[in-house]
Design an enzyme around this catalytic site. Structure first.
Site, short mmCIF file in Angstrom:
data_model
loop_
_atom_site.label_atom_id
_atom_site.label_comp_id
_atom_site.label_asym_id
_atom_site.label_seq_id
_atom_site.Cartn_x
_atom_site.Cartn_y
_atom_site.Cartn_z
N CYS A 119 0.86 -1.18 0.00
CA CYS A 119 0.00 0.00 0.00
C CYS A 119 0.89 1.23 0.00
O CYS A 119 2.09 1.14 0.22
CB CYS A 119 -0.92 0.02 1.22
SG CYS A 119 -2.26 1.23 1.04
N CYS A 129 -3.93 6.19 0.00
CA CYS A 129 -3.41 4.90 -0.47
C CYS A 129 -3.08 4.90 -1.96
O CYS A 129 -2.79 3.84 -2.53
CB CYS A 129 -4.42 3.80 -0.17
SG CYS A 129 -4.85 3.71 1.58
N LYS A 194 -12.51 -4.89 1.95
CA LYS A 194 -11.98 -4.03 3.01
C LYS A 194 -12.87 -2.80 3.16
O LYS A 194 -13.07 -2.06 2.20
CB LYS A 194 -10.56 -3.62 2.65
CG LYS A 194 -9.95 -2.63 3.64
CD LYS A 194 -8.49 -2.37 3.35
CE LYS A 194 -7.95 -1.30 4.28
NZ LYS A 194 -6.53 -1.01 4.04
N ARG A 204 -3.43 3.69 12.35
CA ARG A 204 -2.97 4.93 11.71
C ARG A 204 -2.06 5.70 12.66
O ARG A 204 -1.14 6.39 12.23
CB ARG A 204 -4.18 5.76 11.25
CG ARG A 204 -4.87 5.02 10.11
CD ARG A 204 -6.10 5.72 9.58
NE ARG A 204 -6.79 4.82 8.64
CZ ARG A 204 -7.98 5.08 8.12
NH1 ARG A 204 -8.61 6.20 8.42
NH2 ARG A 204 -8.52 4.22 7.29
N LYS A 247 -11.96 -7.62 5.98
CA LYS A 247 -11.36 -6.77 7.01
C LYS A 247 -12.25 -5.59 7.29
O LYS A 247 -12.71 -4.98 6.32
CB LYS A 247 -10.00 -6.30 6.49
CG LYS A 247 -9.28 -5.30 7.35
CD LYS A 247 -8.00 -4.88 6.69
CE LYS A 247 -7.42 -3.75 7.52
NZ LYS A 247 -6.55 -2.90 6.77
N TYR A 312 -3.20 -9.27 16.12
CA TYR A 312 -2.10 -8.81 16.97
C TYR A 312 -1.98 -9.70 18.21
O TYR A 312 -1.03 -9.59 18.95
CB TYR A 312 -2.32 -7.34 17.35
CG TYR A 312 -2.37 -6.44 16.13
CD1 TYR A 312 -1.21 -5.99 15.52
CD2 TYR A 312 -3.60 -6.09 15.54
CE1 TYR A 312 -1.25 -5.21 14.37
CE2 TYR A 312 -3.65 -5.31 14.39
CZ TYR A 312 -2.48 -4.88 13.82
OH TYR A 312 -2.52 -4.11 12.67
#
Ligand code: PBG
Length: 327
Positions: A119, A129, A194, A204, A247, A312
Site C-alpha cells: 500500500c 493509499c 476491506k 494509523r 477486514k 495482533y
C-alpha cells in the site's frame, strides 16, 4: 418429562464438549502483523496499542525469535519510512524499510513465512493509499506504483504479497508484474473486502498513516453493503487473487461467511488494530477477561468461515491453542 432430545447431554463434561466441537483452530493459520521502521536500536511501544511495538531492523530479529518460539509461522510486515513524499517513492525503493527488513529477516529466520502489506498510505505525505489528482485518489495511475511496490517486496524476499489499497484492478496489475519477472509462484492475498472502518484508528497512529485531508470512503467499502463484498471477492478472483481477505473481522462476520460460502479459495479475516485496542483497554480496566475474549473473538471468526486469521494476539493465541485452553 416427555423429552428425548436433550442438547445438554453433549455439554456435560469438558471431554464431550471437546469431542463435538464444530470449530477447531490451528496455530498454522495465524498471521502476526508487525511494524518495522527506519532507525537503529528502536523498540517503541505504540501508544494506542499497548503491547505492540515498532522495531528498527536491528531489533526486529528479537521479536521474530519470540514469534517463532510462540509457534507462529507467518508474519505480515508493515513499514514506516524515515521520509514520505507525494508519490510514496520509499515504498518501492530497493533499500526501503520493508525491503531491508525482509532481507535481514530471511537471513536470520528463513523458516518464517513473510507476507508484506502492499500500500502507499504509510509512504505518502498526504497519507492516502494512491496517487492524487487534485484532491482525488486516482485509480489507474496508482496501479503502476502498486505493481512496483509488490515486485520490490518479492525481489527482497517476500513469500506472499497482500495489497490493501482498494484500487480497482490492482490484483491484475500486480499479478502481471510478478509473472513478467518470473515470480509465477508468489501468491497474492488480496484485501478484497476491506471496509472504510473506524476500527483502523490505532493502526494509523502506529504507522503514521492517517490521511491529511478527507477520508478513505472513495476507495474502501461502505459498511452498509454486504452483497458488494461478493462483487469485490469475485473481481479479485478473476484478476488472480489466491487468497481473499475480509477486514475488519468482528463487525463483518456476515460478509466473511458469505465470501466463504460463495468462493473456493482460502479466506482470511483481519482482526484489526481497533479490535485489539478495545480488548486491551477493557481488560486493563478490569471489565473483561482478556484471555477469554481473545479466544472467543478468534473462535467466532473461524466459525464464520475464516481459514486464516490475522491478529495482533497471534502469539498469545498460539499459546492458548497449544495448551488446549481455547473454549
Ligand atoms: C494500509 C492498511 C491499513 C490497515 C492494514 N493495511 C490501514 C488503513 O487502511 O487505513 C489496517 C490494519 C489495522 O487497523 O490493524 N492501507
Amino acid at each position: 418429562m416427555d423429552m428425548i432430545v436433550r442438547p445438554r447431554r453433549l455439554r456435560k463434561s469438558q471431554a464431550v464438549r471437546r469431542m463435538v466441537r464444530e470449530t477447531r483452530m490451528d496455530q498454522a493459520s495465524l498471521i502476526y502483523p508487525m511494524f518495522v521502521m527506519d532507525g537503529e536500536n528502536i523498540e517503541e511501544e505504540i501508544g494506542a496499542m499497548p503491547g505492540q511495538f515498532r522495531y528498527s531492523v536491528d531489533r526486529m530479529p528479537y521479536e521474530l525469535e519470540r514469534i517463532q518460539k510462540a509457534g507462529v509461522t507467518q508474519v505480515m510486515l508493515f513499514g514506516i519510512p524515515a521520509k514520505k513524499d507525494e508519490v510514496g517513492s520509499q515504498a518501492y525503493a530497493p533499500d526501503g524499510i520493508v525491503q531491508r527488513a525482509l532481507r535481514e529477516a530471511k537471513r536470520q529466520f528463513p523458516d518464517l513465512y513473510y507476507i508484506t502489506d502492499v500500500c502507499m498510505c504509510e509512504y505518502t505525505s498526504h497519507g492516502h493509499c494512491g496517487l492524487l489528482h487534485g484532491d482525488y485518489v486516482d485509480n489507474d495511475s496508482t496501479l503502476g506504483s502498486l505493481a512496483k511496490i509488490a515486485l520490490s517486496h518479492v525481489e527482497a524476499g517476500a513469500d506472499m504479497v497482500a495489497p490493501s489499497d482498494m484500487m480497482d484492478g490492482r490484483v491484475r496489475a500486480i499479478r502481471t508484474a510478478l509473472d513478467g519477472h518470473g515470480y509465477l509462484d508468489v501468491p497474492i492475498m488480496s484485501y478484497a473486502v476491506k471496509y472504510a472502518s473506524a476500527f483502523y484508528g490505532p493502526f494509523r497512529d502506529a504507522a503514521g498513516s492517517a490521511p491529511s485531508f478527507g477520508d478513505r470512503k472513495s476507495y474502501q467499502m461502505d459498511p452498509h453493503n454486504r452483497r458488494e463484498g461478493l462483487k469485490e471477492a469475485a473481481l479479485d478472483l478473476q484478476e488472480g487473487a489466491d487468497i481473499l481477505m475480509v477486514k475488519p473481522a468482528l463487525s463483518y462476520l456476515d460478509v466473511l461467511s458469505d465470501v466463504k460460502r460463495e468462493t473456493c479459495v482460502p479466506v482470511a479475516a483481519y482482526s484489526v488494530s481497533g479490535e485489539y485496542s478495545m480488548v486491551k483497554a477493557a481488560a486493563h480496566a478490569g471489565f473483561v477477561d482478556e484471555e477469554r475474549i481473545i479466544c472467543e473473538m478468534a473462535v467466532s471468526t473461524y466459525r464464520a468461515g475464516a481459514d486464516i486469521y490475522l491478529t495482533y494476539f497471534a502469539k498469545e493465541l498460539a499459546g492458548f491453542i497449544q495448551e488446549g485452553r481455547i473454549g
